[in-house]
Motif scaffolding. Structure first.
Motif, short mmCIF file in Angstrom:
data_model
loop_
_atom_site.label_atom_id
_atom_site.label_comp_id
_atom_site.label_asym_id
_atom_site.label_seq_id
_atom_site.Cartn_x
_atom_site.Cartn_y
_atom_site.Cartn_z
N ALA A 52 -13.25 9.42 19.98
CA ALA A 52 -12.82 8.26 20.40
C ALA A 52 -14.17 7.45 20.60
N ARG A 53 -15.11 8.10 21.53
CA ARG A 53 -16.45 7.34 21.73
C ARG A 53 -17.05 6.94 20.25
N THR A 54 -17.11 7.72 19.32
CA THR A 54 -17.65 7.51 18.21
C THR A 54 -16.94 6.12 17.42
N CYS A 55 -15.68 6.27 17.53
CA CYS A 55 -14.93 4.89 16.83
C CYS A 55 -15.35 3.69 17.79
N TYR A 56 -15.41 3.74 18.94
CA TYR A 56 -15.89 2.66 19.94
C TYR A 56 -17.24 2.20 19.48
N ALA A 58 -18.52 2.51 16.91
CA ALA A 58 -18.54 1.87 15.45
C ALA A 58 -17.92 0.65 15.55
N ARG A 59 -17.35 0.24 16.74
CA ARG A 59 -16.61 -1.12 16.84
C ARG A 59 -15.46 -1.16 16.14
N ALA A 60 -14.54 0.05 16.18
CA ALA A 60 -13.46 0.42 15.58
C ALA A 60 -12.51 0.54 16.79
N TYR A 61 -12.36 -0.56 17.39
CA TYR A 61 -11.36 -0.65 18.75
C TYR A 61 -9.79 0.07 18.52
N THR A 62 -9.43 -0.25 17.39
CA THR A 62 -7.94 0.18 17.16
C THR A 62 -7.84 1.86 16.95
N ALA A 63 -8.78 2.36 16.30
CA ALA A 63 -9.22 3.85 16.10
C ALA A 63 -9.49 4.50 17.51
N THR A 64 -10.20 3.58 18.17
CA THR A 64 -10.57 4.08 19.45
C THR A 64 -9.24 4.57 20.40
N VAL A 65 -8.42 3.67 20.50
CA VAL A 65 -7.27 3.81 21.21
C VAL A 65 -6.24 4.79 20.66
N VAL A 66 -6.19 5.06 19.63
CA VAL A 66 -5.52 6.02 18.78
C VAL A 66 -6.04 7.28 19.07
N MET A 67 -7.53 7.61 19.13
CA MET A 67 -8.11 8.67 19.37
C MET A 67 -8.00 9.05 20.94
N VAL A 68 -7.92 7.95 21.82
CA VAL A 68 -7.66 8.13 23.16
C VAL A 68 -6.26 8.87 23.34
N GLY A 117 -2.03 0.54 19.00
CA GLY A 117 -3.03 0.85 18.04
C GLY A 117 -2.39 1.62 16.88
N ALA A 118 -1.63 2.43 16.98
CA ALA A 118 -1.19 3.22 15.86
C ALA A 118 -0.12 2.64 15.09
N HIS A 119 0.60 1.38 15.53
CA HIS A 119 1.67 0.71 14.80
C HIS A 119 1.31 -0.53 14.80
N PHE A 120 1.45 -1.30 13.63
CA PHE A 120 0.92 -2.77 13.37
C PHE A 120 1.78 -3.54 14.22
N LYS A 126 -8.37 -5.17 21.57
CA LYS A 126 -9.48 -5.99 22.17
C LYS A 126 -10.56 -4.88 22.54
N ARG A 127 -11.83 -5.17 22.57
CA ARG A 127 -12.91 -4.32 22.88
C ARG A 127 -12.96 -3.67 24.35
N ALA A 128 -12.50 -4.76 25.30
CA ALA A 128 -12.13 -4.57 26.81
C ALA A 128 -11.13 -3.28 26.79
N ASP A 129 -10.16 -3.46 25.97
CA ASP A 129 -8.91 -2.53 26.23
C ASP A 129 -9.49 -1.09 25.66
N ALA A 130 -10.16 -1.27 24.65
CA ALA A 130 -10.81 0.21 24.12
C ALA A 130 -11.85 0.81 24.85
N SER A 131 -12.63 -0.03 25.56
CA SER A 131 -13.72 0.48 26.61
C SER A 131 -12.90 0.89 27.70
N ALA A 132 -11.99 0.29 28.52
CA ALA A 132 -11.13 0.84 29.38
C ALA A 132 -10.41 2.13 29.07
#
Length: 165
Positions: A52-56, A58-68, A117-120, A126-132
């Protein structure tokens, strides 16, 4: 944006970018393992959260939240609640006293964000949501596997000394 006259040069740049992403991912995993004191947190959870951190990074915030969200699913499975939907697993963890109401509330928020994140939805994450999401997931793992273990050691030591914790 960069432009190169030949495909060979583009291939070299792609290789360099791939190497950089791999190095960043390796660094993220090592840093995360140090932070969460890998002796306490199951390796499967460290791996999922590091991805998840790797996705973040890479600025892939949607992928980040899916990995979380995937990290939450792994957490539930390791805790023995893997034969039901994530919502039900989190509720069961709370009802059985294995997850505090505050952390259960956090986990449900992460679950919902992961679903978004998983569903369109037409809206980017948002970056802030992925970071949180990363920080809340890290806090959940640290609480469950590091701080609870530290408290148990403290309480046991106090008990052995004839004191109450």
């Amino acid at each position: 944006m960069w432009s190169y006259p030949a495909c060979v040069a583009s291939g070299i740049v792609l290789a360099a970018i791939t190497q950089w992403v791999w190095l960043r991912a390796s660094h993220a995993r090592r840093a995360l393992n140090r932070t969460l004191r890998q002796r306490s947190v199951p390796q499967e959870l460290l791996r999922e959260l590091a991805d998840a951190r790797t996705c973040y990074n890479a600025r892939a915030y949607t992928a980040t939240v899916v990995m979380v969200r995937r990290t939450l699913e792994a957490f539930c499975a390791i805790e023995g609640y893997d034969d039901q939907p994530l919502y039900t697993s989190l509720r069961a963890l709370e009802e059985d006293g294995r997850l505090s109401p505050m952390f259960c509330k956090w986990a449900h928020s992460l679950r919902v964000l992961g679903n978004e994140g998983a569903h369109f939805t037409g809206k980017p994450v948002k970056r802030a949501d992925a970071s949180a999401a990363l920080e809340l997931a890290r806090a959940l793992l640290e609480y469950r596997y590091v701080l609870e273990a530290q408290y148990e050691k403290f309480a046991q030591r106090r008990l052995e000394d004839g004191m109450t914790a």
